[in-house]
Every structure is written in structure tokens, then in C-alpha cells.
Design a protein around this motif. Structure first.
Motif, short mmCIF file in Angstrom:
data_model
loop_
_atom_site.label_atom_id
_atom_site.label_comp_id
_atom_site.label_asym_id
_atom_site.label_seq_id
_atom_site.Cartn_x
_atom_site.Cartn_y
_atom_site.Cartn_z
N ARG A 76 0.83 -1.20 0.00
CA ARG A 76 0.00 0.00 0.00
C ARG A 76 0.87 1.26 0.00
O ARG A 76 0.65 2.19 -0.78
N PHE A 77 1.89 1.29 0.88
CA PHE A 77 2.78 2.46 0.93
C PHE A 77 3.56 2.62 -0.37
O PHE A 77 3.80 3.73 -0.83
N LEU A 78 3.95 1.50 -0.97
CA LEU A 78 4.69 1.56 -2.23
C LEU A 78 3.85 2.21 -3.32
O LEU A 78 4.32 3.11 -4.04
N PHE A 79 2.59 1.76 -3.44
CA PHE A 79 1.74 2.31 -4.50
C PHE A 79 1.30 3.74 -4.18
O PHE A 79 1.06 4.54 -5.10
N ASP A 80 1.19 4.07 -2.90
CA ASP A 80 0.93 5.47 -2.53
C ASP A 80 2.09 6.36 -2.97
O ASP A 80 1.89 7.48 -3.49
N TYR A 81 3.31 5.85 -2.77
CA TYR A 81 4.50 6.61 -3.18
C TYR A 81 4.53 6.79 -4.71
O TYR A 81 4.80 7.88 -5.22
N LEU A 82 4.22 5.70 -5.44
CA LEU A 82 4.22 5.79 -6.90
C LEU A 82 3.13 6.75 -7.40
O LEU A 82 3.35 7.51 -8.35
N ARG A 83 1.97 6.73 -6.76
CA ARG A 83 0.90 7.66 -7.15
C ARG A 83 1.35 9.10 -6.95
O ARG A 83 1.11 9.97 -7.80
N THR A 84 2.03 9.34 -5.82
CA THR A 84 2.54 10.68 -5.56
C THR A 84 3.55 11.10 -6.61
O THR A 84 3.53 12.24 -7.11
N ARG A 85 4.44 10.19 -7.00
CA ARG A 85 5.45 10.50 -8.01
C ARG A 85 4.80 10.84 -9.34
O ARG A 85 5.26 11.72 -10.07
N PHE A 86 3.72 10.15 -9.67
CA PHE A 86 3.05 10.39 -10.95
C PHE A 86 2.28 11.70 -10.96
O PHE A 86 2.25 12.43 -11.94
N GLN A 87 1.62 12.03 -9.83
CA GLN A 87 0.60 13.07 -9.86
C GLN A 87 0.95 14.36 -9.13
O GLN A 87 0.47 15.43 -9.53
N GLU A 88 1.75 14.31 -8.07
CA GLU A 88 1.90 15.48 -7.21
C GLU A 88 2.43 16.71 -7.95
O GLU A 88 2.00 17.83 -7.70
N ALA A 89 3.39 16.51 -8.86
CA ALA A 89 4.02 17.67 -9.52
C ALA A 89 3.16 18.24 -10.64
O ALA A 89 3.44 19.33 -11.13
N ILE A 90 2.08 17.51 -11.03
CA ILE A 90 1.29 17.94 -12.18
C ILE A 90 0.67 19.32 -11.93
O ILE A 90 0.67 20.18 -12.82
N SER A 91 0.13 19.55 -10.74
CA SER A 91 -0.54 20.83 -10.45
C SER A 91 0.39 22.00 -10.67
O SER A 91 0.02 23.00 -11.29
N TYR A 92 1.63 21.88 -10.18
CA TYR A 92 2.57 22.99 -10.31
C TYR A 92 2.94 23.25 -11.77
O TYR A 92 3.05 24.39 -12.21
N GLU A 93 3.13 22.15 -12.52
CA GLU A 93 3.46 22.31 -13.94
C GLU A 93 2.25 22.86 -14.71
O GLU A 93 2.42 23.66 -15.64
N LEU A 94 1.05 22.42 -14.34
CA LEU A 94 -0.15 22.91 -15.01
C LEU A 94 -0.36 24.40 -14.77
O LEU A 94 -0.67 25.16 -15.70
N VAL A 95 -0.19 24.82 -13.53
CA VAL A 95 -0.40 26.23 -13.19
C VAL A 95 0.66 27.11 -13.86
O VAL A 95 0.35 28.19 -14.36
N ALA A 96 1.90 26.63 -13.89
CA ALA A 96 2.94 27.37 -14.60
C ALA A 96 2.58 27.50 -16.08
O ALA A 96 2.72 28.57 -16.68
N ARG A 97 2.08 26.41 -16.66
CA ARG A 97 1.66 26.44 -18.06
C ARG A 97 0.53 27.45 -18.27
O ARG A 97 0.55 28.24 -19.23
N ASP A 98 -0.45 27.45 -17.37
CA ASP A 98 -1.61 28.33 -17.53
C ASP A 98 -1.23 29.80 -17.33
O ASP A 98 -1.76 30.68 -18.00
#
Length: 642
Positions: A76-98
Motif C-alpha cells: 500500500r505504501f509503495l503504490f501510494d508513493y508511486l501515485r505521488t510520483r506520478f501526480q503530485e508535480a502535475i498541479s505545479y506544472e499545469l499552473v505554470a503552463r496556464d
């Protein structure tokens, strides 16, 4: 529901791949969250069965289940970590893009857009609004999808252990969807915009799935206690609806109050010099105070209005024990309810309210995210100037306005059927009373607006057939309101041509009369001018702007009161520099000074949005009319002595 979800996912654009990969990983995270509970339930079931049958319990299974439990928790912790790696930075990159996209879009809209939309509104969208998206955007999507993935895991688990219960659960979830769709429809009627609940009900659906499954299992255990556990929910939902019914309208009002406060604050800061000069500090500060207090009072009043309903709703949601405990105890005493079932019902009922309360607690963030996405979309989808994208060649740089009528806001026409010709390589002066339309004609010639009635051509090409970037390259514009960026003197001059060398920058400055004051600055050309050029005088800012225009070396130069803030000592020098450096260029000059106007090759007199006189100084001076009055007034003023 799906329209709202699609809009948010579409916002992710080129990051959809990472988002979808995060969803897959999130599924396994939820799976490995549910499996330990199922394992524990299975083990407890074995223990209870062993006690009821009087047979010894297999202690070896305890050790096996503990090892398996540790493995599942690790996964569970492993897949939580992988989910964070995939998704957490997206918001910052999206907002910079916008933010970059908004900046790019603002270059393509006409100047009329900035007269219709307040600076505070744009600033609020780019800072506070996108800041909310930055912190909560992807988290909101993850919560939404995670809720459905959680339901999928529970449904699959039920399908393994009790197919009939799984089918019932699926049907009950469908019923909850219909119920929440009805809530959304009710909210939309109170606020036609995409309201909070329009964004909220997918999250609510995902969170209600768990209580629905719990209720179904309660019916399996004891239908009487299951019905009793539901008694408090209609009461809680009633109080919640008293708050949520007008939430969209209330939140829109909050955004408006904050925008007005931001606009007033920007106006106060930008105008502080004028405020002090004319001793208007009390009046201006009073206006700012009113907006700040109104903003605060709006939120206070909104909270007061919502307080009773929210308190009652949150009080009733977890109140199942008010009915379950006394009735369950009576049923147990009469022998119609076992102790095991009674305890199980109590534990399950205590967990029913948490997901629902969590969904409603998420309401503010969801409203902010939805409103912000709408604000950013409004800017990105603002009407742009419609121009060709194919570069053109020019047959000279003469400018022709043919039967042009123009208004800024589709209400009051500023120019009325104006036709004129500005010859290439000549100086044309626009003269007339303030508000007559001189600056409007100059800005239309520069392509700052597109005309809807009539046409404007440059070198034989309609302005709309010229790409905006190529069109702007043809014109250097110096207005009476000069803006300098918070950078060095050198970089502000270099704005005229970004690839200019330091030598070219330093050659343009003396030609514009800048060398006299630049040499006295602490760091010379590398001196910071402050925001808006606050560290320089009005005349110094004017001369830097003229140097910038000279450096650009565009074939068309528009001077809107370019010498208005230049002292008499430098005016002659500046005038000679302009004449020398704009030789063989098409010049449009707006000026009120007689010695500036009289050297023009052509003078156009503008009054009430029409060309009323046209000719040279010698031709017009002998004609009765506005120009003769203008010359007479200027000569009389020049003859005044103290």
C-alpha cells in the motif's frame, strides 16, 4: 457529473498520461488498503467460528496472516508513493503552463479587453485563483477518482464473498447517483453558473458509496437497526440544503467582493503620488477601507447565515446512536438480537457519517477550484484580434483609413465615418480638443484594436491580413503615459529591440537626450528604475521611452504627446533627434505645442470623432476654424510674461 469531470481532466492537457498512470497506481493503492481489512475480517471470522464450534484455533494462521498483513501494508505504501510520483508535480506544472498561457493570450486581445476587465480580476485569477489550483487541483481529481476506485475495490470484494450483496450494492449506488443528481439540479436552479454542488456531487457520490454499502450490510445483519440508522440522515440533509441551495450565488458574491478589493488596492498603490500631491489621502484611504471592510463583512455575514444549518447538519450526521443504542439494547434484552450483531451494528454505524461529512467539508476548495478554472478559461477564451498568420510584404508604409467608425464598448461611437490617408515617409500631425479621437486614430493605425466598420490598410495590406507580430514590428509607439519595467535603464531601452547590443543601446540614449541624466545615476545604465520607473522623473521616463522607440527603428513612429513631460532645455534637442532619427519614416504625431505641429507635412484636425480640417500649417492658418483658433491660442500663451 461527467461534464464536470471531463472539464477538469481536459485541463490537464499534455499531462493526461501521467494522470491516468496515477489512476492505475491509485487502484492498487486502494486494493492494498482494503485487503488487510478483509484479511482481518476473515481471521476474526475463523476465530469466532472456532469458538462457536468448540474446536482449537489454528495458531499458525495467526503468524501467516501477520506476515501477509505486513506485505499488504508495504505494498500500500509503495503504490501510494508511486501515485505521488506520478501526480503530485502535475498541479505545479499545469499552473505554470496556464500562467504563461494567460500572459500569451493577453498579448493577442485588443486593448479594449483591459477596459472591460479590471486589473484586479486578472491579478486575482493569476495569483490567488491559480494558487488554489496549484495546491488542490490534482488532489481534487485524485479524491474524485479515488472514491470510485475505492468503490470498485469494495464491489469486487463483495462479488467474491457475496455476489448477491454486490449486485444490491451496485443498484444502491445507482440510486445514490440519482439522488445526488437531483441535488445538483436543485443547486443549479439557484445559481445558473457551475456551482459548488455541480463540482461537489461527484466527490459526494464517491464518499456516499461507502455508507451505502454499510447500510446494505446492516440490512443483512438486522433490518430493524438498519432502518433506525437512517432516521437522522433526512434531517441532516434538510439542514445541509438550507445552506447549499444558494451556495453558488453566495460564492460568486465573495469572488466579486475580493476582486473589487484587489482592484481598489492596486489603484491606491499606483496612484499614491497623485493622492499625496492633491491631499486626497483621506478620501482614497476611505474608499480602500470601505472595500476591505465590505469584503470582510461579506464573509462574516455569509458565515453567520450558514452557521446554524451547518451546525445542525454536522450534529445530526453522526447521531445514529440516538436511535440504535436504546432500541438495540431493548431488542437484546428481549433475546431477538445477539450481542455480536449488536456490537457489529454499532461499529459500522459509527463509520457511516465520516465519508459524507468529508465530502461536505471539501466544498470550499471545490468551489474555489471550479470558479478559478472558469476565470482562467474566460481569459484564455477572450475574444482575440483576428489576423492572418501568413507574413506579408508591403508596398510602402502609407496608412489609409477608409470609412472607419469605431466604439470601445459597443455603446458609444467614438469615430464617425473617418477617411484619411497618411503618406509614407512623411509626418502627419493630429490636432484637436481633448477627447476628440486623436489617440484612438493613432492606436487603430498601430493595430491595437480591430475595426468592425470600414477598413485600415498599411502599405496596401488590410491590417487584418497582417500577422499581429509582424504588424507590431512596423510601429514604434511613444505615448504621454510611459511605462517602465522594474529593471535597469539599459534593459528598459533594450525593450525596443531585444537583440540590440549594449553599444546600440548606448547610442540610442544620447540621441533621445538621456545621456545627461544617465551619467548622473549611481550605476549609470545599470541603475534600477523601480516599478513603473518610480525612481525617475516624468521627463526622464519620457526620454527613455523615446530612446526605446528609436532603438526599435520601426518604419512607422507614433508619438502621442511625446514631448509633453520634457523640459524646455531638452525639448529642442529632443525635437532635432526625432527629426534626424525618423527621417524617411511614416510619423504620426499628436501634440499640442505649436512649434511641434507646424513642421508637419500634413495636419489633420479632429473634432468629435471626425476629420474637420486637413492640410499644411500654411494652408490651415488662413482658414477659419479649430486650427486657426488653436494657433492663436498657442501664440497668445507663448506671449505671456510674468
Amino acid at each position: 457529473m461527467f461534464k464536470t469531470v471531463k472539464r477538469i481532466i481536459d485541463w490537464c492537457g499534455e499531462f493526461k498520461g501521467r494522470l491516468y498512470a496515477g489512476f492505475v497506481v491509485s487502484f492498487f493503492s486502494h486494493l492494498f488498503t482494503a485487503l488487510p481489512i478483509m484479511l482481518a475480517a476473515y481471521t476474526i471470522g475463523l476465530l469466532l467460528q472456532s469458538a462457536m464450534d468448540g474446536t482449537p484455533f489454528d495458531t499458525g494462521w495467526v503468524w501467516k496472516s501477520l506476515i501477509l498483513l505486513l506485505v499488504l501494508v508495504f505494498l500500500r505504501f509503495l503504490f501510494d508513493y508511486l501515485r505521488t510520483r506520478f501526480q503530485e508535480a502535475i498541479s505545479y506544472e499545469l499552473v505554470a503552463r496556464d500562467r504563461l498561457a494567460v500572459g500569451d493570450a493577453l498579448k493577442r486581445v485588443s486593448l479594449g479587453y483591459f477596459q472591460q476587465v479590471s486589473t484586479g480580476n486578472i491579478l486575482n485569477s493569476l495569483t490567488t485563483g491559480l494558487g488554489t489550483l496549484e495546491g488542490m487541483g490534482i488532489r481534487m481529481i485524485d479524491n474524485f477518482v479515488g472514491g470510485y476506485l475505492n468503490f470498485a475495490v469494495v464491489f469486487l470484494s463483495l462479488l467474491v464473498f457475496s455476489p448477491r450483496t454486490a449486485v444490491i450494492a451496485l443498484a444502491a449506488t445507482a440510486v445514490s447517483l440519482v439522488f445526488l443528481l437531483a441535488i445538483s439540479h436543485y443547486s443549479a436552479q439557484n445559481a445558473p453558473m457551475e456551482t459548488t454542488l455541480a463540482h461537489l456531487f461527484p466527490e459526494m457520490t464517491a464518499n456516499i458509496a461507502a455508507p451505502v454499502l454499510t447500510i446494505l450490510y446492516l440490512f443483512v445483519l438486522d433490518w430493524r437497526l438498519a432502518l433506525l440508522s437512517l432516521v437522522v440522515f433526512p434531517v441532516a440533509f434538510f439542514f445541509m440544503m438550507t445552506v447549499m441551495g444558494g451556495y453558488g450565488k453566495d460564492y460568486a458574491g465573495a469572488v466579486q467582493a475580493t476582486t473589487e478589493m484587489s482592484t481598489t488596492l492596486i489603484e491606491y498603490i499606483n496612484g499614491i503620488e497623485v493622492i499625496k500631491a492633491f491631499n486626497q489621502g483621506s478620501k482614497s484611504y476611505a474608499k480602500l477601507t470601505d472595500k476591505v471592510r465590505y469584503n470582510a463583512q461579506y464573509y462574516v455575514n455569509w458565515m453567520k447565515k450558514s452557521q446554524l444549518g451547518m451546525a445542525m447538519a454536522y450534529g445530526f450526521f453522526p447521531a445514529q446512536m440516538l436511535t440504535i443504542l436504546p432500541v438495540g439494547w431493548l431488542l437484546y434484552l428481549h433475546g431477538s438480537l445477539t450481542a455480536e450483531t449488536f456490537l457489529t451494528v454499532i461499529v459500522l454505524a459509527l463509520g457511516m457519517a465520516a465519508p459524507i461529512v468529508a465530502a461536505f467539508n471539501f466544498v470550499d476548495t471545490l468551489a474555489q477550484v471550479g470558479t478559478t478554472v472558469g476565470q482562467v478559461d474566460e481569459i484564455l477564451n477572450a475574444e482575440e484580434q483576428q489576423h492572418s498568420t501568413t507574413p506579408v510584404t508591403f508596398a510602402g508604409h502609407d496608412i489609409v483609413l477608409d470609412h472607419v467608425s469605431f466604439d470601445y464598448h459597443d455603446d458609444k461611437e467614438i469615430l464617425h465615418d473617418v477617411s484619411l490617408s497618411i503618406p509614407a515617409g512623411r509626418m502627419t500631425a493630429l490636432v484637436g480638443p481633448s477627447g476628440s479621437g486623436k489617440s484612438t486614430i493613432a492606436k487603430l493605425a498601430a493595430g491595437f484594436w480591430d475595426v468592425k466598420t470600414g477598413s485600415i490598410t498599411l502599405g496596401g495590406r488590410d491590417l487584418k491580413d497582417i500577422p499581429l507580430q509582424q504588424l507590431y514590428e512596423q510601429t514604434a509607439f511613444v505615448s504621454q503615459d510611459n511605462y517602465l519595467f522594474g529593471d535597469t535603464v539599459r534593459e528598459n531601452i533594450r525593450m525596443g529591440r531585444l537583440n540590440a547590443t549594449d553599444a546600440e543601446v548606448e547610442a540610442a540614449a544620447p540621441a533621445a537626450g538621456c545621456d545627461s541624466f544617465i551619467g548622473e545615476l549611481e550605476h549609470g545604465y545599470d541603475t534600477m528604475v523601480g516599478g513603473g520607473g518610480a525612481h525617475l522623473s516624468g521627463g526622464e521616463r519620457q526620454r527613455i521611452s523615446i530612446a526605446r522607440a528609436m532603438l526599435k527603428d520601426a518604419p512607422i513612429v507614433i508619438l502621442d504627446e511625446a514631448t509633453a513631460n520634457v523640459d524646455p532645455e531638452n525639448e529642442d534637442r529632443l525635437q532635432k533627434a526625432i527629426e534626424a532619427l525618423t527621417r524617411d519614416k511614416t510619423i504620426i504625431m499628436i501634440a499640442h505645442r505649436l512649434k511641434t505641429v507646424c513642421h508637419a507635412d500634413q495636419i489633420l484636425v479632429v473634432d468629435h470623432g471626425r476629420i474637420v480640417q486637413q492640410g499644411t500649417h500654411e494652408q490651415l492658418i488662413g482658414q477659419p476654424g479649430i486650427y486657426a483658433a488653436f494657433v492663436g491660442g498657442r501664440k497668445q500663451a507663448e506671449g505671456w510674461k510674468l
